[in-house]
Structure formats: C-alpha cells, structure tokens
Design a protein around this motif. Sequence first.
Motif, PDB file in Angstrom:
ATOM      1  N   PRO A   1      -4.045   5.214   2.776  1.00  0.00           N
ATOM      2  CA  PRO A   1      -3.286   4.212   2.028  1.00  0.00           C
ATOM      3  C   PRO A   1      -4.173   3.448   1.049  1.00  0.00           C
ATOM      4  CG  PRO A   1      -2.865   4.025   4.383  1.00  0.00           C
ATOM      5  CD  PRO A   1      -4.006   4.978   4.219  1.00  0.00           C
TER       6      PRO A   1
ATOM      7  N   ARG B   1       0.848  -1.193   0.000  1.00  0.00           N
ATOM      8  CA  ARG B   1       0.000   0.000   0.000  1.00  0.00           C
ATOM      9  C   ARG B   1       0.879   1.237   0.000  1.00  0.00           C
ATOM     10  NH1 ARG B   1      -3.295   0.294   4.796  1.00  0.00           N
ATOM     11  NH2 ARG B   1      -1.336  -0.250   5.768  1.00  0.00           N
ATOM     12  N   SER B   2       0.291   2.334  -0.473  1.00  0.00           N
ATOM     13  CA  SER B   2       0.981   3.609  -0.543  1.00  0.00           C
ATOM     14  C   SER B   2      -0.069   4.708  -0.428  1.00  0.00           C
ATOM     15  CB  SER B   2       1.717   3.721  -1.877  1.00  0.00           C
ATOM     16  OG  SER B   2       2.362   4.955  -1.993  1.00  0.00           O
ATOM     17  N   ILE B   3       0.358   5.881   0.030  1.00  0.00           N
ATOM     18  CA  ILE B   3      -0.564   7.014   0.083  1.00  0.00           C
ATOM     19  C   ILE B   3      -0.542   7.668  -1.282  1.00  0.00           C
ATOM     20  CG2 ILE B   3      -1.081   9.224   1.152  1.00  0.00           C
ATOM     21  CD1 ILE B   3       0.140   8.074   3.723  1.00  0.00           C
TER      22      ILE B   3
ATOM     23  N   GLU C   1       7.802   6.383   1.760  1.00  0.00           N
ATOM     24  CA  GLU C   1       7.080   7.655   1.803  1.00  0.00           C
ATOM     25  C   GLU C   1       7.282   8.369   3.132  1.00  0.00           C
ATOM     26  OE1 GLU C   1       2.993   7.182   0.801  1.00  0.00           O
ATOM     27  OE2 GLU C   1       3.460   6.628  -1.265  1.00  0.00           O
TER      28      GLU C   1
ATOM     29  N   ASP D   1       4.475  -3.010   7.009  1.00  0.00           N
ATOM     30  CA  ASP D   1       4.780  -2.171   5.853  1.00  0.00           C
ATOM     31  C   ASP D   1       6.081  -2.513   5.138  1.00  0.00           C
ATOM     32  OD1 ASP D   1       2.444  -0.641   6.021  1.00  0.00           O
ATOM     33  OD2 ASP D   1       3.333   0.674   7.523  1.00  0.00           O
TER      34      ASP D   1
ATOM     35  N   MET E   1       5.162   2.363   1.892  1.00  0.00           N
ATOM     36  CA  MET E   1       4.727   3.239   2.995  1.00  0.00           C
ATOM     37  C   MET E   1       5.921   3.736   3.806  1.00  0.00           C
ATOM     38  SD  MET E   1       1.373   3.631   3.056  1.00  0.00           S
ATOM     39  CE  MET E   1       0.940   3.993   4.730  1.00  0.00           C
ATOM     40  N   GLN E   2       6.901   2.872   4.030  1.00  0.00           N
ATOM     41  CA  GLN E   2       8.090   3.262   4.793  1.00  0.00           C
ATOM     42  C   GLN E   2       8.951   4.248   4.011  1.00  0.00           C
ATOM     43  OE1 GLN E   2       9.274  -0.819   5.411  1.00  0.00           O
ATOM     44  NE2 GLN E   2       8.871  -0.644   7.613  1.00  0.00           N
TER      45      GLN E   2
END
Length: 117
Positions: free
Chosen positions: A37, A28-30, A105, A69, A102-103
Amino acid sequence: MQAEIYRTYHMTNVEAFFNKEDMWDLSRSIIGTTGKPETVSPTYLVASLPNSDEPEFLLMTTFTPRNKDNLIGLMLARCDGEKLGELHFLQLSKQQLVFGPMQIEARISQEQTISKD
C-alpha cells in the motif's frame, strides 16, 4: 503538506485533540507492482461542491481513520479563477461506512469477472 497537517488539526474537541483520539491518515492504495500500500496521490476532477450547482475544477485528496481503510474525509482545493486555492473540507459520517480505496480494490479483486482485467 496541508493535507498532512490537517490529519491532526481537523479535530475541534480539545480533549480529543490532546489525546489524539481521532487521528486520520491519507488514504492508501496498492499502486504498481510492488503489492504494498502507498499513499494515494491527490486527484484532479471536475465536480460540484455541496450546495452548488456549478461544476468546477478541483484537486482532491482523501482521508481514512488512523489504521483503518474506510473513507472519513475529503480535502478539496478549488482551481478556478478567483476561487483558486480555496480549501474545502468534507467530513463523512462515522455512523455510515464509506469504502476507501483499499476496500474498493479488495472488492474488485474478489470479483472474478473484472479482477482478471
């Protein structure tokens, strides 16, 4: 669809599979302005598979352990000629931490010189 199924069926240990001990999630990502996310879309790239010196056109999606993540696996679909549609799976070491989207970002947001851009 294949990546969604592989989240569970990558496990080769019967006991781990039965207890769902090693479930994965799609990374996942924003994305966008929602701030929430979302699943990372598969990405096309040109790269060489392990044990090959020949770059090729691939479609890649990534996996993280359930509710974590860090990156744990990759699914690569070959997109060239006679190898079209072949799937390759790479599982990363559980002993070595590899940052997931996620990390990465979060690290970018913490770095003042690049987060403003």
